[in-house]
Design an enzyme around this catalytic site. Structure first.
Site, short mmCIF file in Angstrom:
data_model
loop_
_atom_site.label_atom_id
_atom_site.label_comp_id
_atom_site.label_asym_id
_atom_site.label_seq_id
_atom_site.Cartn_x
_atom_site.Cartn_y
_atom_site.Cartn_z
N ASN A 11 0.84 -1.21 0.00
CA ASN A 11 0.00 0.00 0.00
C ASN A 11 0.87 1.25 0.00
O ASN A 11 0.37 2.36 0.16
CB ASN A 11 -0.90 0.01 1.25
CG ASN A 11 -2.00 -1.04 1.15
OD1 ASN A 11 -2.69 -1.11 0.13
ND2 ASN A 11 -2.15 -1.86 2.17
N ASN A 14 5.06 5.22 -2.59
CA ASN A 14 6.46 5.53 -2.93
C ASN A 14 7.16 4.31 -3.51
O ASN A 14 7.91 4.41 -4.48
CB ASN A 14 7.22 5.98 -1.69
CG ASN A 14 6.69 7.27 -1.12
OD1 ASN A 14 6.85 8.32 -1.72
ND2 ASN A 14 6.02 7.20 0.01
N ASP A 71 9.98 -6.17 1.44
CA ASP A 71 10.10 -5.61 2.78
C ASP A 71 11.51 -5.02 2.86
O ASP A 71 12.48 -5.63 2.42
CB ASP A 71 9.89 -6.70 3.84
CG ASP A 71 9.38 -6.10 5.14
OD1 ASP A 71 8.57 -5.15 5.10
OD2 ASP A 71 9.80 -6.56 6.22
N PHE A 151 11.25 9.36 0.56
CA PHE A 151 10.37 9.04 1.68
C PHE A 151 11.19 8.37 2.79
O PHE A 151 12.39 8.13 2.62
CB PHE A 151 9.22 8.13 1.22
CG PHE A 151 9.64 6.73 0.84
CD1 PHE A 151 10.30 6.48 -0.36
CD2 PHE A 151 9.39 5.66 1.69
CE1 PHE A 151 10.70 5.19 -0.69
CE2 PHE A 151 9.77 4.37 1.35
CZ PHE A 151 10.43 4.13 0.17
N ASP A 154 15.12 8.58 3.71
CA ASP A 154 15.93 9.07 2.59
C ASP A 154 16.76 10.31 2.95
O ASP A 154 17.90 10.45 2.49
CB ASP A 154 15.04 9.39 1.38
CG ASP A 154 14.75 8.16 0.54
OD1 ASP A 154 15.43 7.13 0.71
OD2 ASP A 154 13.83 8.23 -0.30
N HIS A 179 19.08 -0.04 -3.02
CA HIS A 179 18.76 -1.41 -2.56
C HIS A 179 17.57 -1.98 -3.34
O HIS A 179 17.59 -3.11 -3.80
CB HIS A 179 18.42 -1.33 -1.06
CG HIS A 179 17.57 -0.14 -0.70
ND1 HIS A 179 18.05 1.14 -0.79
CD2 HIS A 179 16.27 -0.02 -0.33
CE1 HIS A 179 17.09 2.00 -0.47
NE2 HIS A 179 16.00 1.32 -0.19
P1 IMP Z 1 8.25 -1.63 4.93
O1 IMP Z 1 9.17 -2.33 3.98
O2 IMP Z 1 6.95 -1.28 4.29
O3 IMP Z 1 8.13 -2.33 6.24
O4 IMP Z 1 8.90 -0.22 5.21
C1 IMP Z 1 9.93 -0.03 6.07
C2 IMP Z 1 10.19 1.43 6.35
O5 IMP Z 1 11.53 1.64 5.95
C3 IMP Z 1 9.36 2.43 5.58
O6 IMP Z 1 8.24 2.87 6.27
C4 IMP Z 1 10.32 3.58 5.42
O7 IMP Z 1 10.28 4.37 6.58
C5 IMP Z 1 11.65 2.90 5.36
N1 IMP Z 1 12.09 2.71 3.99
C6 IMP Z 1 11.85 1.66 3.15
N2 IMP Z 1 12.45 1.85 1.97
C7 IMP Z 1 13.07 3.04 2.05
C8 IMP Z 1 13.84 3.78 1.13
O8 IMP Z 1 14.10 3.41 -0.02
N3 IMP Z 1 14.31 4.97 1.59
C9 IMP Z 1 14.06 5.43 2.85
N4 IMP Z 1 13.34 4.78 3.73
C10 IMP Z 1 12.84 3.59 3.34
#
Ligand code: IMP
Length: 197
Positions: A11, A14, A71, A151, A154, A179
């Site tokens: 959901n 970004n 994830d 987001f 970053d 990544h």
């Molecule tokens: P999830 O993978 O949805 O559990 O997200 C993990 C959290 O890591 C997100 O809410 C972001 O705060 C952070 N995050 C994930 N990918 C990125 C990225 O590419 N840049 C910066 N923060 C990230």
């Protein structure tokens, strides 16, 4: 490779934008919103791998279609790998990106070792079989937020090889280090192999 449709089990808009920016024309990535699926997918596990599997499995059981999830965690050396799998909820459930960054910077106050890495795990379910891919971007955490693009974390992460944070980069610049891009590149190669005949 053409005519491939994959539901992306997230959901997070970004992530959808970033992944759509690196996927070739022959693969159509359909977000949950575009697929008309409105659910909050749980992330109950202690590893990125298990959470990625959980998310793709939930959507596969619901749709019986090929799909993938990802994830991602920010793993900070001086914090023993935290926030890691808890990156989204570091400052607590329903907290903002800003609250998570504030907690991170305050936990690193006075710390000289700023080494960190973003790690993405993608789980693909293709014809009822799961495949996983990992992408890592190493770098360091700044002392303050710099830049307003992107987001999550970053604005406090400078990838090795750059002097800018992801928050100062365009999407194309971030993709040169990211990544997520590295994991998606493996996903694309796997799909090419799976559909070669
Ligand atoms: P999830 O993978 O949805 O559990 O997200 C993990 C959290 O890591 C997100 O809410 C972001 O705060 C952070 N995050 C994930 N990918 C990125 C990225 O590419 N840049 C910066 N923060 C990230």
């Amino acid at each position: 490779m053409s005519g491939i449709q994959l539901i992306f089990a997230t959901n997070n808009t970004n992530k959808v934008i970033e992944i759509q920016s690196v996927i070739p024309a022959g693969i159509q990535v359909v977000s949950l919103a575009e697929a008309g699926i409105n659910i909050d997918i749980p992330e109950p596990h202690h590893t990125l791998e298990a959470n990625a599997t959980e998310k793709s499995t939930v959507i596969h059981q619901l749709t019986h279609k090929n799909c993938f999830s990802e994830d991602t965690g920010l793993e900070v050396a001086a914090l023993n790998g935290e926030p890691g799998v808890k990156s989204a909820r570091y400052a607590g459930d329903n907290k903002s990106f800003t609250a998570n960054i504030d907690k991170l910077l305050s936990n690193l106050l006075g710390e000289k070792n700023r080494r960190a890495q973003f790690r993405t795990v993608i789980s693909l379910i293709w014809n009822n079989k799961e495949y996983q891919f990992e992408g890592i971007c190493k770098g360091q955490i700044t002392h303050e937020t710099i830049g307003t693009n992107g987001f999550g974390y970053d604005a406090v992460f400078i990838p090795d090889g750059s002097d800018k944070t992801f928050g100062e980069m365009s999407l194309q610049e971030k993709n040169a280090y990211s990544h997520r891009k590295k994991a998606v590149t493996q996903l694309i190669s796997c799909l090419q192999a799976l559909t070669a005949n």
